[in-house]
Design a protein around this motif. Structure first.
Motif, mmCIF file in Angstrom:
data_model
loop_
_atom_site.group_PDB
_atom_site.id
_atom_site.type_symbol
_atom_site.label_atom_id
_atom_site.label_comp_id
_atom_site.label_asym_id
_atom_site.label_seq_id
_atom_site.Cartn_x
_atom_site.Cartn_y
_atom_site.Cartn_z
ATOM 1 N N VAL A 217 0.812 -1.166 -0.076
ATOM 2 C CA VAL A 217 0.019 0.188 0.276
ATOM 3 C C VAL A 217 0.824 1.183 0.080
ATOM 4 O O VAL A 217 1.832 1.221 0.891
ATOM 5 C CB VAL A 217 -0.991 0.174 1.126
ATOM 6 C CG1 VAL A 217 -1.684 1.393 1.181
ATOM 7 C CG2 VAL A 217 -1.888 -1.085 1.287
ATOM 8 N N ILE A 218 0.664 2.233 -0.922
ATOM 9 C CA ILE A 218 1.544 3.402 -1.170
ATOM 10 C C ILE A 218 0.554 4.457 -1.183
ATOM 11 O O ILE A 218 -0.927 4.337 -1.381
ATOM 12 C CB ILE A 218 2.465 3.463 -2.190
ATOM 13 C CG1 ILE A 218 1.454 3.493 -3.618
ATOM 14 C CG2 ILE A 218 3.513 2.428 -2.040
ATOM 15 C CD1 ILE A 218 2.843 3.893 -4.752
ATOM 16 N N ASP A 219 0.818 5.829 -0.885
ATOM 17 C CA ASP A 219 -0.063 7.166 -1.143
ATOM 18 C C ASP A 219 -0.651 7.018 -2.460
ATOM 19 O O ASP A 219 0.240 6.924 -3.433
ATOM 20 C CB ASP A 219 0.537 8.238 -0.632
ATOM 21 C CG ASP A 219 -0.488 9.420 -0.580
ATOM 22 O OD1 ASP A 219 -0.884 9.634 0.402
ATOM 23 O OD2 ASP A 219 -0.579 9.938 -1.729
ATOM 24 N N LYS A 220 -2.086 7.382 -2.871
ATOM 25 C CA LYS A 220 -2.245 7.483 -4.208
ATOM 26 C C LYS A 220 -1.708 8.626 -4.969
ATOM 27 O O LYS A 220 -1.342 8.595 -6.124
ATOM 28 C CB LYS A 220 -3.633 7.915 -4.155
ATOM 29 C CG LYS A 220 -4.380 7.796 -5.329
ATOM 30 C CD LYS A 220 -5.902 7.876 -5.135
ATOM 31 C CE LYS A 220 -6.546 9.224 -4.872
ATOM 32 N NZ LYS A 220 -7.912 9.422 -5.174
ATOM 33 N N SER A 221 -0.966 9.776 -4.393
ATOM 34 C CA SER A 221 -0.509 10.728 -5.005
ATOM 35 C C SER A 221 0.784 10.291 -5.504
ATOM 36 O O SER A 221 1.374 10.629 -6.605
ATOM 37 C CB SER A 221 -0.459 12.163 -4.442
ATOM 38 O OG SER A 221 0.344 11.924 -3.125
ATOM 39 N N MET A 312 -10.328 -4.346 -2.223
ATOM 40 C CA MET A 312 -9.558 -3.658 -1.710
ATOM 41 C C MET A 312 -8.975 -2.250 -2.436
ATOM 42 O O MET A 312 -8.798 -1.304 -1.842
ATOM 43 C CB MET A 312 -8.256 -4.252 -1.331
ATOM 44 C CG MET A 312 -8.410 -5.545 -0.476
ATOM 45 S SD MET A 312 -7.187 -6.950 -0.678
ATOM 46 C CE MET A 312 -5.660 -5.893 -0.316
ATOM 47 N N ASP A 313 -9.228 -2.572 -3.821
ATOM 48 C CA ASP A 313 -8.719 -1.370 -4.767
ATOM 49 C C ASP A 313 -9.812 -0.250 -4.416
ATOM 50 O O ASP A 313 -9.228 0.978 -4.368
ATOM 51 C CB ASP A 313 -8.469 -1.773 -5.999
ATOM 52 C CG ASP A 313 -8.095 -0.859 -6.858
ATOM 53 O OD1 ASP A 313 -6.933 -0.296 -6.738
ATOM 54 O OD2 ASP A 313 -8.788 -0.541 -7.887
ATOM 55 N N LYS A 314 -11.052 -0.535 -4.537
ATOM 56 C CA LYS A 314 -12.195 0.522 -4.401
ATOM 57 C C LYS A 314 -12.119 1.171 -3.039
ATOM 58 O O LYS A 314 -12.294 2.414 -2.864
ATOM 59 C CB LYS A 314 -13.385 -0.246 -4.707
ATOM 60 C CG LYS A 314 -13.699 -0.605 -6.168
ATOM 61 C CD LYS A 314 -15.104 -0.913 -6.289
ATOM 62 C CE LYS A 314 -15.316 -1.166 -7.721
ATOM 63 N NZ LYS A 314 -14.464 -1.808 -8.526
ATOM 64 N N VAL A 315 -11.859 0.383 -1.776
ATOM 65 C CA VAL A 315 -11.877 0.972 -0.794
ATOM 66 C C VAL A 315 -10.576 1.845 -0.425
ATOM 67 O O VAL A 315 -10.587 2.987 0.066
ATOM 68 C CB VAL A 315 -12.014 -0.118 0.330
ATOM 69 C CG1 VAL A 315 -11.775 0.567 1.749
ATOM 70 C CG2 VAL A 315 -13.372 -0.786 0.396
ATOM 71 N N LYS A 322 -3.376 3.483 -2.632
ATOM 72 C CA LYS A 322 -3.217 2.684 -3.762
ATOM 73 C C LYS A 322 -2.673 1.369 -3.310
ATOM 74 O O LYS A 322 -1.786 1.009 -2.727
ATOM 75 C CB LYS A 322 -2.407 3.035 -4.833
ATOM 76 C CG LYS A 322 -2.478 2.476 -6.165
ATOM 77 C CD LYS A 322 -3.958 2.439 -6.814
ATOM 78 C CE LYS A 322 -3.950 1.452 -8.028
ATOM 79 N NZ LYS A 322 -5.132 1.412 -8.655
ATOM 80 N N VAL A 323 -3.633 0.176 -3.665
ATOM 81 C CA VAL A 323 -3.215 -1.231 -3.224
ATOM 82 C C VAL A 323 -2.173 -1.682 -4.556
ATOM 83 O O VAL A 323 -2.758 -1.605 -5.666
ATOM 84 C CB VAL A 323 -4.156 -2.236 -3.000
ATOM 85 C CG1 VAL A 323 -3.857 -3.472 -3.123
ATOM 86 C CG2 VAL A 323 -5.018 -1.753 -1.795
ATOM 87 N N LEU A 324 -1.153 -2.265 -4.265
ATOM 88 C CA LEU A 324 -0.119 -2.916 -5.462
ATOM 89 C C LEU A 324 -0.241 -4.339 -5.162
ATOM 90 O O LEU A 324 0.218 -4.911 -4.194
ATOM 91 C CB LEU A 324 1.138 -2.158 -5.142
ATOM 92 C CG LEU A 324 1.310 -0.972 -5.357
ATOM 93 C CD1 LEU A 324 3.036 -0.513 -5.216
ATOM 94 C CD2 LEU A 324 0.815 -0.117 -6.441
ATOM 95 N N LEU A 325 -0.780 -5.189 -6.211
ATOM 96 C CA LEU A 325 -0.814 -6.537 -5.956
ATOM 97 C C LEU A 325 0.206 -7.125 -6.929
ATOM 98 O O LEU A 325 0.408 -8.312 -7.098
ATOM 99 C CB LEU A 325 -2.231 -6.953 -6.499
ATOM 100 C CG LEU A 325 -3.471 -6.714 -5.623
ATOM 101 C CD1 LEU A 325 -4.638 -6.610 -6.033
ATOM 102 C CD2 LEU A 325 -3.295 -7.399 -4.415
#
Length: 720
Positions: A217-221, A312-315, A322-325
């Motif tokens: 998980v990282i910040d969206k920006s 997870m991506d939507k939440v 941002k979830v990185l899979l």
């Protein structure tokens, strides 16, 4: 500092929490409220209709039109009471993600809401627009989605979702679910045959699965400023930060506040959807986490995992995260897997991988353990191919993931038992002797659940009452590898029953016949068992001596799908025809090519349009400063050396990027998809990715931090 990067960092550092409030203090108050499961069916359907639904779930019998109409009516009433206006068939095409097309309940011509039984049971998407491996042409577009009653209907994002299979007009499977359901039937039939040697009451065996999902998980920006993350899911460039995971302080550490809020939020939504998530924690790498559910029947568990990834991506969006899979989004730290914990459960409530104090039950337990080990040995290359992907190649064999070499870890206790059985299984049985004591079978300790150490380096490990397939990638649909596992174990169990019956027909007492067959299977499959460090070079050498494959790259691993033995085993169990298997092979090769191609293009874009201009700008600044120092009669040696070093990396970078582009152009002319995929592996990825990355990462260290345009690892991994 580059303007875009600076803005992104300021935004990320100024984030505030998003408050999460559960609907109730008790999860049981809202668990499954968006699921039309057996409870809802029983309450809303006539007993005769509910009986037919249960027969469809348990026996696979067909639902007739009148029954479908009654179910559809009840489902529509329930969904509309939850504020739902649209419905969709929710399926899993060979893209790796899920697919859906929303239709409204409201019929404008009739002026009322409608949901017909035919719409519940079947729909018709365009099959040629999904990966099909040549099964469908553009002018032959028809395909069908058909309701899978064994997986509950649910509401997601205000839409009624009906889990379905997806097949072509001519009946070939174009999804992951269809072969999975067939493999479940194969393992059921084969397992029941063995079980009835021990207990005639067993009529059905269901594979069970618990999927541990790792993710970053990282910040969206920060995510948005990295074109490589946006386009390919991983960072193609980025120098290791001074601090990574070497302090070993992240695993099970305190969860960052914003991430914990996100976890709480998606857990609440998961529980509403009946997804039994139960565990959350920090993983080994910074910004890496894991969520794990309770065990479920395998089809439902895989549906839930696919839904969970989407959820997870939507939440995460709500929390500006941002979830990185991707299996390896960051170099130099651990990648992410999807640990598939697989077991077999009888309709009498017995876990077939659970040892006990009963000698009879332990002999049955050993039969299923030995069959599984032999299946992995007999079909190791197929099991490796089942988890092959461009993204998982970056993880397999790295210092934190199971290697590409398939092996089985059983632990010291079970290894000793099997060795004893192999060695002394032919002990002469005197009258009154306890055969099981002599064989050591009844000596399996009840605490076998806990007295065997875990081996994180093994791709396939026995962990007490289940096998854990650790090599599955974090972004994968688990249906692929689990279909393979079901099929290969079913094949060995089927052969085991034949061999036992042959022994018995020759006059052997049943228990002796079983033991004789087990001894042979143990001996035949011994090479696949390994108890040591799977990450070590010594194991690679030892595996080679044993004749075990080490298929490190996807295009070469996928050749297994052409093996005659593989084609035959899928056909024999009616799981995949040769046409379907060929199509899947083609799809996986094309997918590999496209992913490497995308990463190659991203590398070229970042290098030519971001890194090189920045490095030249900084180099010019250095030259200006060096000339200024020289004009003043001061020593400019350090500046000159830096200029030379920047020049060397710039030249190497330009040469390798241009050479990579040329190699890509040549390969795109290759018509044979297998040759093109192997070319992309050897002549693009292996030949240039590391070289280009090396130059860029060195320039990141040399160029002034204020100039560097790309958000750095230290920022993505540690700013929350």
């Amino acid at each position: 500092m580059a303007t875009l990067r600076q803005k992104a960092l300021l935004i990320a550092q100024g984030r505030s929490r998003v408050t999460v409030t559960p609907p109730s203090n008790k999860v049981s108050d809202y668990y499954g409220i968006y699921v039309f499961g057996l409870k809802q069916m029983k309450e809303s359907l006539a007993p005769s209709v509910f009986k037919k639904v249960m027969e469809a779930i348990e026996k696979g019998s067909k639902i007739d039109p009148s029954t479908a109409e009654e179910i559809a009516s009840a489902v529509k009433t329930w969904a509309m009471s939850k504020g739902v206006t649209h419905y969709t068939h929710w399926f899993q095409p060979l893209t790796g993600s899920t697919a859906e097309k929303h239709d409204a309940f409201f019929d404008a011509h009739a002026g009322i809401e409608k949901f017909k039984g035919t719409a519940l049971v079947q729909q018709e998407p365009d099959a040629s627009s999904f990966p099909h491996g040549g099964i469908r042409s553009t002018f032959e577009a028809r395909g069908y989605t058909a309701w899978d009653p064994s997986s509950p209907i649910f509401i997601f994002d205000k839409t009624l979702c009906v889990p379905t299979i997806f097949v072509s007009y001519t009946g070939e499977a174009l999804d992951y679910k269809t072969p999975l359901l067939k493999s479940m039937e194969a393992i059921n039939e084969a397992s029941v045959g063995i079980c009835q040697l021990f207990d005639r009451n067993v009529k059905k065996v269901v594979p069970s699965l618990g999927i541990e999902q790792e993710y970053f998980v990282i910040d969206k920006s920060l995510f948005a400023t990295r074109p490589d993350l946006v386009m390919s899911g991983r960072t193609v460039f980025g120098h290791n930060p001074a601090r990574g995971q070497q302090l070993e302080d992240h695993y099970f550490g305190s969860i960052p506040t914003r991430v914990k809020d996100f976890m709480m939020d998606f857990e609440i939504e998961a529980h509403k959807l009946g997804i039994p998530v139960s565990t959350r924690h920090n993983e080994v790498a910074p910004s890496q986490f894991e969520v794990a559910p309770l065990f479920e029947e395998i089809n439902k568990a895989i549906d839930h995992n696919q839904l969970l990834m989407d959820l997870m991506d939507k939440v995460a969006e709500k929390h500006n995260l941002k979830v990185l899979l991707h299996e390896k989004p960051f170099a130099g730290v651990n990648g992410s897997g999807k640990h598939n914990n697989w077991s077999l459960i009888t309709d009498t409530g017995v876990n077939l991988f659970q040892p006990s104090n009963s000698a009879r039950e332990n002999l049955q337990f050993l039969a299923f353990v030995v069959a599984t080990v032999k299946a992995v040995y007999d079909y190791a290359d197929l099991l490796r191919a089942s988890i092959a992907s461009a993204s998982n190649d970056f993880r397999l064999g790295a210092n934190e993931a199971p290697p590409a070499i398939m092996s089985v870890f059983l632990g010291s206790t079970l290894t000793t038992v099997l060795d004893e059985l192999e060695k002394n299984g032919n002990v002469k049985i005197e009258k009154g002797d306890n055969m099981y004591m002599k064989l050591g079978i009844s000596k399996i300790p009840e605490i076998i659940l806990d007295n065997t150490d875990r081996n994180r380096t093994s791709p396939f490990a026995f962990t007490g009452n289940k096998f854990e397939f650790r090599a599955v990638g974090s972004s994968a649909n688990s249906a692929g590898p689990m279909t393979v596992l079901n099929v290969i174990v079913a094949e060995v169990l089927r052969n085991m029953l034949k061999d036992v019956e042959k022994e018995m027909s020759g006059g052997k007492e049943k228990k002796i016949a079983i033991v004789n067959v087990l001894r042979k299977y143990i001996k035949d499959s011994k090479k696949i068992r390994f108890e040591g460090d799977g990450y070590s070079e010594e194991w690679e050498k030892e595996a080679e001596k044993r004749g075990l494959s080490n298929l490190k790259s996807t295009p070469f691993a996928l050749d297994t799908y052409h093996d005659k033995k593989v084609v035959e085993v899928f056909a024999k169990h009616n799981v995949l025809s040769s046409i379907e298997l060929h199509a899947r092979h083609e799809i996986m090769l094309e997918n590999y090519i496209k992913k490497v191609q995308i990463e190659s293009r991203v590398m070229g874009d970042l290098a030519l349009n971001h890194v090189i201009p920045t490095a030249i700008q900084y180099q010019n600044k250095l030259i200006e400063n060096a000339n200024g120092l020289k004009g003043l009669g001061l020593d400019n040696k350090a500046a000159v050396e830096t200029i030379k070093e920047v020049s060397r990396h710039l030249e190497s970078l330009k040469q390798n990027v241009n050479a990579m582009i040329d190699a890509r152009r040549k390969l795109n002319k290759e018509e044979d998809v297998a040759k093109r995929a192997k070319g992309y592996c050897n002549d693009v990825k292996e030949a240039y990715f590391d070289k280009i990355r090396y130059s860029v990462d060195k320039l990141e260290l040399l160029v002034d931090d204020e100039y560097w345009p790309l958000v750095k690892y230290r920022e993505m991994l540690f700013i929350k």
